[in-house]
Design a protein around this motif. Structure first.
Motif, short mmCIF file in Angstrom:
data_model
loop_
_atom_site.label_atom_id
_atom_site.label_comp_id
_atom_site.label_asym_id
_atom_site.label_seq_id
_atom_site.Cartn_x
_atom_site.Cartn_y
_atom_site.Cartn_z
N GLN A 85 -76.14 12.11 66.65
CA GLN A 85 -75.54 11.60 67.65
C GLN A 85 -76.01 12.08 69.06
OE1 GLN A 85 -71.46 12.20 66.58
NE2 GLN A 85 -71.37 10.88 64.95
N TYR A 138 -71.77 3.92 66.40
CA TYR A 138 -71.13 5.28 66.35
C TYR A 138 -69.94 5.42 65.51
CZ TYR A 138 -69.62 9.52 68.76
OH TYR A 138 -69.46 10.93 69.07
N GLN A 160 -69.42 8.01 62.30
CA GLN A 160 -68.25 9.01 62.41
C GLN A 160 -67.18 8.83 61.12
OE1 GLN A 160 -66.00 9.27 65.83
NE2 GLN A 160 -67.10 11.03 66.35
N ASP A 168 -69.19 10.51 58.51
CA ASP A 168 -69.09 12.10 58.36
C ASP A 168 -67.68 12.44 57.89
OD1 ASP A 168 -71.15 12.10 60.36
OD2 ASP A 168 -70.04 12.11 61.94
N GLN A 209 -59.03 10.16 69.96
CA GLN A 209 -59.99 9.96 68.95
C GLN A 209 -59.53 9.11 67.94
OE1 GLN A 209 -60.79 14.22 69.04
NE2 GLN A 209 -62.89 13.90 68.97
N HIS A 257 -61.15 6.20 66.27
CA HIS A 257 -62.29 6.63 65.36
C HIS A 257 -61.77 6.74 63.87
CE1 HIS A 257 -65.65 6.41 68.08
NE2 HIS A 257 -65.03 7.09 69.06
#
Length: 379
Positions: A92, A176, A180, A183, A198, A201
């Motif tokens: 990232q 992006y 995430q 992840d 956040q 996301h």
């Protein structure tokens, strides 16, 4: 961020709100706060139900804003018995940059910070993006589950696009939010420590998890879904300013780094912005710069900011800076001593990282296999 897949994952308890990871309404935010408080109670009773994923981009040294904002909470959760995955998000770094800088040096520096503050590599997993191929491969099916419009509405993508002016957006920056999501979901996270900014996301990750199971037949036939619906553990961390009174940022040089020595800390705080009033009060709205130093001293010493301000009284900005400097240096002294030992032994740091990478890769491989089976792509 946090992650764990169980028979009754926390992620299944919260109602889904919207298919789009955009902005968070006041009502939705209040629901998240209430659910987050409930999760804290569940953590106290049964921390083994949860697995957290969290991490940072290795773009520079960590500072006290990171510590009070998230690092201290990570240690708390791990020590409470929550399985913890910590991502050093090296891929990232290149989302919107022409180069990565001294990336290897920064990765090891970040790792030294983690270990020095008390993150236990034996009780958790510390790993890097670039060493876990299966995690990144999950982006391919995940990208098929979102639209270009959804990605462009994501607040982080929008703000990054605005910040770049006329510079074209890279594909990695546009995707992006999907990275995430990978992840979070590769290790089947069911809990993600986040600030309210956040939350979009996390909502994107929840949407991807749901859409995957709907598309590939695991959502309605009684089987356990491939992915949990991760929930937020909302952080109400204090908002800290830099020493210049502006937003704390590594690029502005207005931070107190965890690895900074005591003398440099004192010099930087000596230049901190205050105001002409010698009587020190804690008034974040009316006196933000003074109140920021009061808050730093309070956080570092475990006291109420109102009590710190009352103790200084008419001592003025000089006394305030002295109190803040002593509190921060005292708090960070053992962290800095441990960090110096770790930085002097890069072989140990690499050993920790390799063990973490191996474990993360094994989990990612298993998840990718499950994804392929659900997609009927096992040949």
């Amino acid at each position: 961020m946090t992650d764990q897949h169980t028979d009754t994952p926390a992620g299944h308890a919260a109602a889904e709100t919207t298919d789009l990871a955009t902005t968070t309404s006041d009502a939705s935010l209040e629901r998240t706060r209430l659910r987050s408080a409930q999760i804290e109670e569940e953590l106290a009773g049964d921390p083994g139900r949860f697995r957290i994923l969290t991490g940072d981009r290795p773009t520079g040294n960590l500072h006290i804003g990171h510590y009070f904002g998230s690092l201290r909470n990570r240690v708390r959760l791990q020590q409470a018995g929550v399985e913890t995955f910590v991502l050093i998000a090296d891929y990232q770094v290149i989302t919107d940059r022409d180069g990565v800088g001294p990336i290897r040096e920064r990765v090891l520096s970040l790792l030294a910070d983690y270990l020095a503050i008390g993150i236990d590599p034996e009780a958790g997993t510390i790993f890097t993006h670039s060493a876990v191929p299966a995690l990144n491969q999950l982006m391919l099916p995940f990208l098929s589950l979102v639209t270009d419009a959804e990605l462009r509405r994501n607040p982080t993508v929008k703000s990054e696009l605005d910040a770049t002016g006329d510079r074209p957006m890279s594909g990695l920056l546009l995707t992006y939010p999907v990275h995430q999501a990978a992840d979070i979901l590769f290790c089947k996270a069911n809990l993600v420590p986040v600030g309210k900014d956040q939350l979009p996301h996390l909502e994107q990750a929840r949407v991807i998890a749901r859409r995957f199971d709907e598309r590939y037949g695991r959502a309605g036939d009684g089987e356990q879904p491939v992915f949990p619906r991760p929930e937020a553990l909302l952080s109400e961390a204090a908002s800290l300013l830099g020493t210049d009174g502006q937003k704390m940022s590594k690029s502005r040089g207005n931070t107190i780094e965890l690895g900074m020595d005591a003398d440099t800390t004192a010099q930087r705080l000596k230049k901190a912005v205050t105001d002409p009033d010698r009587h020190i009060t804690y008034d974040p709205v009316g006196r933000p710069e003074v109140s920021n130093l009061v808050l730093l001293a309070a956080l570092a010493s475990g006291r109420r900011p109102e009590d710190v301000a009352a103790e200084i009284g008419d001592g003025g900005g000089g006394t305030l800076k002295k109190v803040a400097t002593e509190a921060i240096n005292e708090m960070l002294a053992p962290v800095r001593a441990r960090r110096a030992e770790l930085a002097a032994d890069p072989g140990y740091l690499l050993q920790v990282l390799r063990r973490g990478n191996e474990r993360a890769s094994a989990i990612a491989d298993a998840t990718l296999t499950e994804v392929r089976e659900a997609m009927q792509m096992v040949y």
